[in-house]
Design an enzyme around this catalytic site. Structure first.
Site, PDB file in Angstrom:
ATOM      1  N   HIS A 129       0.819  -1.225   0.000  1.00  0.00           N
ATOM      2  CA  HIS A 129       0.000   0.000   0.000  1.00  0.00           C
ATOM      3  C   HIS A 129       0.854   1.276   0.000  1.00  0.00           C
ATOM      4  O   HIS A 129       0.301   2.380  -0.040  1.00  0.00           O
ATOM      5  CB  HIS A 129      -0.897   0.053   1.249  1.00  0.00           C
ATOM      6  CG  HIS A 129      -1.850  -1.083   1.389  1.00  0.00           C
ATOM      7  ND1 HIS A 129      -2.722  -1.468   0.387  1.00  0.00           N
ATOM      8  CD2 HIS A 129      -2.088  -1.941   2.420  1.00  0.00           C
ATOM      9  CE1 HIS A 129      -3.441  -2.496   0.804  1.00  0.00           C
ATOM     10  NE2 HIS A 129      -3.067  -2.814   2.027  1.00  0.00           N
ATOM     11  N   ASP A 165      -2.689 -11.213  -1.000  1.00  0.00           N
ATOM     12  CA  ASP A 165      -3.131 -10.578   0.246  1.00  0.00           C
ATOM     13  C   ASP A 165      -4.625 -10.240   0.115  1.00  0.00           C
ATOM     14  O   ASP A 165      -5.109  -9.957  -0.973  1.00  0.00           O
ATOM     15  CB  ASP A 165      -2.314  -9.299   0.467  1.00  0.00           C
ATOM     16  CG  ASP A 165      -2.556  -8.649   1.821  1.00  0.00           C
ATOM     17  OD1 ASP A 165      -1.712  -8.832   2.709  1.00  0.00           O
ATOM     18  OD2 ASP A 165      -3.577  -7.952   1.984  1.00  0.00           O
ATOM     19  N   HIS A 167      -6.123  -7.698   0.927  1.00  0.00           N
ATOM     20  CA  HIS A 167      -6.299  -6.311   0.508  1.00  0.00           C
ATOM     21  C   HIS A 167      -5.673  -6.094  -0.865  1.00  0.00           C
ATOM     22  O   HIS A 167      -4.602  -6.642  -1.144  1.00  0.00           O
ATOM     23  CB  HIS A 167      -5.638  -5.359   1.516  1.00  0.00           C
ATOM     24  CG  HIS A 167      -6.140  -5.513   2.916  1.00  0.00           C
ATOM     25  ND1 HIS A 167      -5.472  -6.273   3.865  1.00  0.00           N
ATOM     26  CD2 HIS A 167      -7.253  -5.035   3.514  1.00  0.00           C
ATOM     27  CE1 HIS A 167      -6.160  -6.228   5.006  1.00  0.00           C
ATOM     28  NE2 HIS A 167      -7.241  -5.497   4.821  1.00  0.00           N
ATOM     29  N   ASP A 252      -3.711 -12.741   5.249  1.00  0.00           N
ATOM     30  CA  ASP A 252      -4.854 -12.209   5.986  1.00  0.00           C
ATOM     31  C   ASP A 252      -6.205 -12.625   5.400  1.00  0.00           C
ATOM     32  O   ASP A 252      -7.246 -12.170   5.888  1.00  0.00           O
ATOM     33  CB  ASP A 252      -4.755 -10.683   6.155  1.00  0.00           C
ATOM     34  CG  ASP A 252      -4.244  -9.967   4.934  1.00  0.00           C
ATOM     35  OD1 ASP A 252      -4.119 -10.605   3.876  1.00  0.00           O
ATOM     36  OD2 ASP A 252      -3.957  -8.758   5.023  1.00  0.00           O
TER      37      ASP A 252
HETATM   38 ZN   LIG Z   1      -3.584  -7.222   3.828  1.00  0.00          ZN
END
Ligand SMILES: [Zn+2]
Length: 315
Positions: A129, A165, A167, A252
């Protein structure tokens, strides 16, 4: 039975020195949990030295010079929030983030020297990110993008970046958005943090068709998640023949994870590892840790993932 492992581990103890406030999910204990996941797999540990100027040179391939400078200065003045509320820092954060980059580029060096084909890079803080000019979402420097740039600089390309991931890796997608020397594939929960990663985000200009997103609804299980990875890998291989693979390996999406909201188990991460190992064949894979916030689940998931990934090259 596997006679020998081809697995290499690249990490550094200073990655534990980034200490967000107590209770923050991206905590120092994640480092040991992610390293422990490789126990018993016969992996070789790569000695990594953190050279600040070398790390900074690599960081500048994915970030503006102002970002490491601002982070260094902020860390020197003690614990505070950096750029956004989800990026608390401590005095050791700058060194930890440098160490994560140092381990990532040391891994690339081993791949370039043909000394490794499967590399696990358990580092923190995570990276996918981290934007060009600011930290975001627990991330400070984009380790996966930096490793990818280093591979390309050494003439190893094209590169496939696969991000599983939970996200979306918004910063990695943005960095390679108009590029056709890197294919970015992401499988993630959507809509979800950070808000990007819709199916119609495919890159632009020369990079059009070199980004592929598989957005999944909350509650996805092993079959759904690994099925999306399988479909995405077909997309990758229909467009490029990667000379190397960089994996943004976040765990995650595990059903025990406090943030992810998915239902993937160790068996699901094994399936993903097997798919990646098969897709890459004898080409190198560098898997760098992103998320994964349930410590026991993280260790177990890393283990099944790495065992399957390594099996792909020896079987
Ligand atoms: Zn993540």
């Amino acid at each position: 039975m596997r006679a020998t492992s081809s697995l290499l581990i690249a990490t550094h103890e200073e990655c534990a020195d980034h200490r967000p406030f107590p209770g923050h999910p991206e905590r120092p204990q994640r480092l040991q949990a992610a390293i422990k996941g490789a126990d018993g797999l016969g992996a070789r540990l790569l000695p990594v030295t953190v050279n600040e100027s070398d790390a900074l040179r690599a960081i500048l391939t994915a970030h503006d010079a102002t970002l490491p400078e601002r982070l260094r200065t902020a860390c020197a003045s003690g614990p505070q929030v950096f750029d956004s509320d989800d990026n608390p820092i401590s005095e050791g954060t700058y060194r930890a983030a440098l160490a994560a980059v140092a381990a990532s580029i040391a891994a690339v060096g081993e791949v370039d020297a043909r000394a490794a084909t499967r590399v696990w890079i358990p580092v923190r803080p995570p990276g996918h990110h981290a934007l060009r000019d600011r930290a975001m979402g627990f991330c400070f420097f984009n380790n996966a993008a930096i490793a990818t740039e280093d591979l390309l600089k050494r003439g190893i390309g094209p590169v496939a970046v696969v991000d599983f991931d939970v996200h979306h890796g918004n910063a990695t997608q943005q960095h390679f958005w108009e590029r056709n020397d890197v294919f970015y594939l992401s499988v993630h929960r959507y809509p979800f943090y950070p808000g990007t990663g819709a199916g119609d985000e495919i890159g632009s200009g020369p990079g059009r068709g070199f980004t592929r997103n598989y957005p999944l609804a909350a509650g996805a299980d092993n079959d759904t998640y690994s099925g999306a990875v399988a479909a995405g890998l077909e997309d990758v291989l229909s467009v490029v023949t990667p000379a190397a693979w960089v994996i943004s390996a976040g765990f995650d999406a595990h059903r025990d994870d406090p943030l992810g909201g998915m239902k993937v188990t160790e068996a699901g991460f094994a399936a993903i590892g097997e798919l990646l190992g098969q897709a890459a064949g004898k080409k190198p894979i560098l898997a760098v840790l992103e998320g994964g916030y349930a410590l026991e689940a993280l260790s177990r998931s890393v283990r099944t993932f790495l065992a399957a990934l390594d099996g792909g090259v020896t079987s």
